[in-house]
Structures are given as C-alpha cells and as structure tokens.
Motif scaffolding. Sequence first.
Motif, PDB file in Angstrom:
ATOM      1  N   LEU A 187     -82.145  11.159 -25.616  1.00 50.59           N
ATOM      2  CA  LEU A 187     -82.715  10.850 -27.178  1.00 50.59           C
ATOM      3  C   LEU A 187     -82.104   9.079 -26.764  1.00 50.59           C
ATOM      4  CD1 LEU A 187     -82.692  10.261 -30.450  1.00 50.59           C
ATOM      5  CD2 LEU A 187     -80.297  11.440 -30.570  1.00 50.59           C
ATOM      6  N   VAL A 188     -82.534   8.045 -27.542  1.00 49.55           N
ATOM      7  CA  VAL A 188     -82.019   6.967 -27.095  1.00 49.55           C
ATOM      8  C   VAL A 188     -81.502   6.197 -28.282  1.00 49.55           C
ATOM      9  CG1 VAL A 188     -82.648   4.678 -26.445  1.00 49.55           C
ATOM     10  CG2 VAL A 188     -83.418   6.573 -24.430  1.00 49.55           C
ATOM     11  N   ALA A 189     -80.188   6.283 -29.080  1.00 51.44           N
ATOM     12  CA  ALA A 189     -79.929   5.237 -30.241  1.00 51.44           C
ATOM     13  C   ALA A 189     -79.417   4.163 -29.609  1.00 51.44           C
ATOM     14  CB  ALA A 189     -78.869   6.610 -30.481  1.00 51.44           C
TER      15      ALA A 189
ATOM     16  N   GLY B   3     -68.366   6.953 -32.511  1.00 49.93           N
ATOM     17  CA  GLY B   3     -67.988   7.703 -33.610  1.00 49.93           C
ATOM     18  C   GLY B   3     -69.276   8.876 -33.070  1.00 49.93           C
ATOM     19  N   ILE B   4     -70.237   8.527 -32.564  1.00 47.50           N
ATOM     20  CA  ILE B   4     -71.522   9.213 -32.556  1.00 47.50           C
ATOM     21  C   ILE B   4     -71.302  10.910 -31.170  1.00 47.50           C
ATOM     22  CG2 ILE B   4     -73.800   9.275 -31.272  1.00 47.50           C
ATOM     23  CD1 ILE B   4     -74.609   6.903 -32.792  1.00 47.50           C
ATOM     24  N   LEU B   5     -70.250   9.968 -29.795  1.00 49.01           N
ATOM     25  CA  LEU B   5     -70.506   9.967 -29.196  1.00 49.01           C
ATOM     26  C   LEU B   5     -69.011  11.563 -29.625  1.00 49.01           C
ATOM     27  CD1 LEU B   5     -70.233  10.028 -25.539  1.00 49.01           C
ATOM     28  CD2 LEU B   5     -68.167   8.297 -26.349  1.00 49.01           C
TER      29      LEU B   5
ATOM     30  N   GLN C  14     -69.565  15.800 -29.075  1.00 50.10           N
ATOM     31  CA  GLN C  14     -68.544  16.481 -28.526  1.00 50.10           C
ATOM     32  C   GLN C  14     -68.524  17.835 -29.403  1.00 50.10           C
ATOM     33  OE1 GLN C  14     -68.408  16.752 -24.760  1.00 50.10           O
ATOM     34  NE2 GLN C  14     -69.253  14.755 -25.226  1.00 50.10           N
ATOM     35  N   GLN C  15     -68.198  17.387 -30.300  1.00 47.24           N
ATOM     36  CA  GLN C  15     -67.886  18.469 -31.379  1.00 47.24           C
ATOM     37  C   GLN C  15     -69.260  19.558 -31.510  1.00 47.24           C
ATOM     38  OE1 GLN C  15     -66.384  16.597 -34.932  1.00 47.24           O
ATOM     39  NE2 GLN C  15     -64.784  16.204 -33.946  1.00 47.24           N
ATOM     40  N   GLU C  16     -70.021  19.196 -31.723  1.00 45.94           N
ATOM     41  CA  GLU C  16     -71.199  19.803 -32.005  1.00 45.94           C
ATOM     42  C   GLU C  16     -72.489  20.333 -31.425  1.00 45.94           C
ATOM     43  OE1 GLU C  16     -73.251  17.979 -35.500  1.00 45.94           O
ATOM     44  OE2 GLU C  16     -71.258  17.005 -36.175  1.00 45.94           O
ATOM     45  N   SER C  17     -72.630  19.579 -30.240  1.00 47.49           N
ATOM     46  CA  SER C  17     -73.230  19.480 -29.268  1.00 47.49           C
ATOM     47  C   SER C  17     -73.008  19.665 -27.668  1.00 47.49           C
ATOM     48  CB  SER C  17     -75.220  18.607 -28.959  1.00 47.49           C
ATOM     49  OG  SER C  17     -75.323  19.060 -28.373  1.00 47.49           O
ATOM     50  N   PRO C  18     -71.869  20.018 -26.948  1.00 47.91           N
ATOM     51  CA  PRO C  18     -70.729  20.034 -25.834  1.00 47.91           C
ATOM     52  C   PRO C  18     -70.943  19.923 -24.468  1.00 47.91           C
ATOM     53  CG  PRO C  18     -70.506  21.490 -27.019  1.00 47.91           C
ATOM     54  CD  PRO C  18     -70.812  21.438 -27.834  1.00 47.91           C
ATOM     55  N   GLY C  19     -72.775  20.110 -24.918  1.00 42.55           N
ATOM     56  CA  GLY C  19     -73.353  20.936 -23.734  1.00 42.55           C
ATOM     57  C   GLY C  19     -74.301  19.530 -23.345  1.00 42.55           C
ATOM     58  N   THR C  20     -74.330  18.490 -24.520  1.00 41.44           N
ATOM     59  CA  THR C  20     -74.884  17.407 -24.203  1.00 41.44           C
ATOM     60  C   THR C  20     -74.327  16.292 -23.142  1.00 41.44           C
ATOM     61  OG1 THR C  20     -76.249  18.117 -26.104  1.00 41.44           O
ATOM     62  CG2 THR C  20     -76.602  15.558 -25.144  1.00 41.44           C
ATOM     63  N   ALA C  21     -75.755  16.108 -22.653  1.00 43.97           N
ATOM     64  CA  ALA C  21     -74.549  14.312 -21.774  1.00 43.97           C
ATOM     65  C   ALA C  21     -73.975  13.249 -22.234  1.00 43.97           C
ATOM     66  CB  ALA C  21     -74.998  14.565 -20.319  1.00 43.97           C
TER      67      ALA C  21
ATOM     68  N   ALA D 147     -78.337  12.924 -37.501  1.00 43.68           N
ATOM     69  CA  ALA D 147     -79.188  13.383 -37.863  1.00 43.68           C
ATOM     70  C   ALA D 147     -80.732  14.267 -36.501  1.00 43.68           C
ATOM     71  CB  ALA D 147     -80.259  13.211 -38.893  1.00 43.68           C
ATOM     72  N   ALA D 148     -80.509  13.353 -35.931  1.00 44.19           N
ATOM     73  CA  ALA D 148     -81.681  14.198 -34.899  1.00 44.19           C
ATOM     74  C   ALA D 148     -80.780  15.322 -34.158  1.00 44.19           C
ATOM     75  CB  ALA D 148     -81.726  13.072 -34.431  1.00 44.19           C
TER      76      ALA D 148
END
Length: 163
Positions: free
Chosen positions: A8-10, A65-67, A71-78, A42-43
């Motif tokens: 994902l590129v934000a 804020g996204i970072l 870490q809270q919702e998807s800790p396995g995501t780099a 949202a994504a």
Amino acid sequence: MSERATILVADDDAAMRDACCQVLEPEGYTVKEVESGEAALAAIRLEAFDLVILDLKMPRVDGMGILRRIQQESPGTAAVVITGYPTVESAVEAMKLGAADFLPKPFTPDVLRLTVRRALRGARMAKENLLLRSQLDECRGRDYELVGQSQAMQQIGDLVRRV
C-alpha cells in the motif's frame, strides 16, 4: 521474490504514488495507492498488506498516526516512512514506532527497490521467528523417545535426560 507481496502506498502527492507504482509493479508486487491517511487506515482495515509505504506529512492523519495504527491493528505489516521534510527526530520516532526504514524524498528507483526488498525480508524473517518460537514452546516439556535401541543410542538418551 517467490511470493507476490502486496504493498500500500499512502501519499497525498499523486506523482509520488504513481512513481512508486511504476517502480514496484514491474518487480512483481501488487501495489494499491491511496491519497490520504484516512484512506490508508480504511484500506488497512479491509485488506492485509505485506508493506505500507507512507508519507510522513499528510493532512488530517499523518504518517506517524498511520504507523501507530498499523502497529495496533496489523503488527505483522512492515512500514517504510517517506518524507520531503526529513529530520533526525522524525526518523527516530518512526523507527521507535516500528518503521522498517525512513526514506527522505527524493529517492531513486533503485533505493526504493532495495528498501522494499529489505523491509519485506525483515518482516518475513520476523514472522518465521514467531512461528519457530511458538513451535519451540509447544515442544518444550514433551517427552520424546529416541529411535533405536543400541547401546550407543541408550547412552545418548541418558546424556540427554541428564542435560
């Protein structure tokens, strides 16, 4: 890469999002782009990403804020933080929040490719490490029998039990 990573590129800069897509898609990555912090959150809630590349400065919800939410919702995501306004403080904060890397803009396509590969490899290794640790924890405390009844095997079994 043997498996197809989803990225994902934000970034609120359309040209930067497009440039990232043009560099990463030919490498075999599936790339989704969003223009705001809200859209990124949202994504992330709707889809699992292997990596998020996020701009530090975006209106309303910034990269930090996204970072935090990743870490809270998807800790396995780099995560890789990119910014046109790099400071040592923001780089340190991003790394403390779990960013795999911090890239000041502008960066070259080669730097982006290398950074993405390194971040994905690190995330993959961390997942493998967690899996191996959980398997090791499952194995601890179990009694195992050695296969073989020879005197040498019996001596090894005695040694293992003493250890």
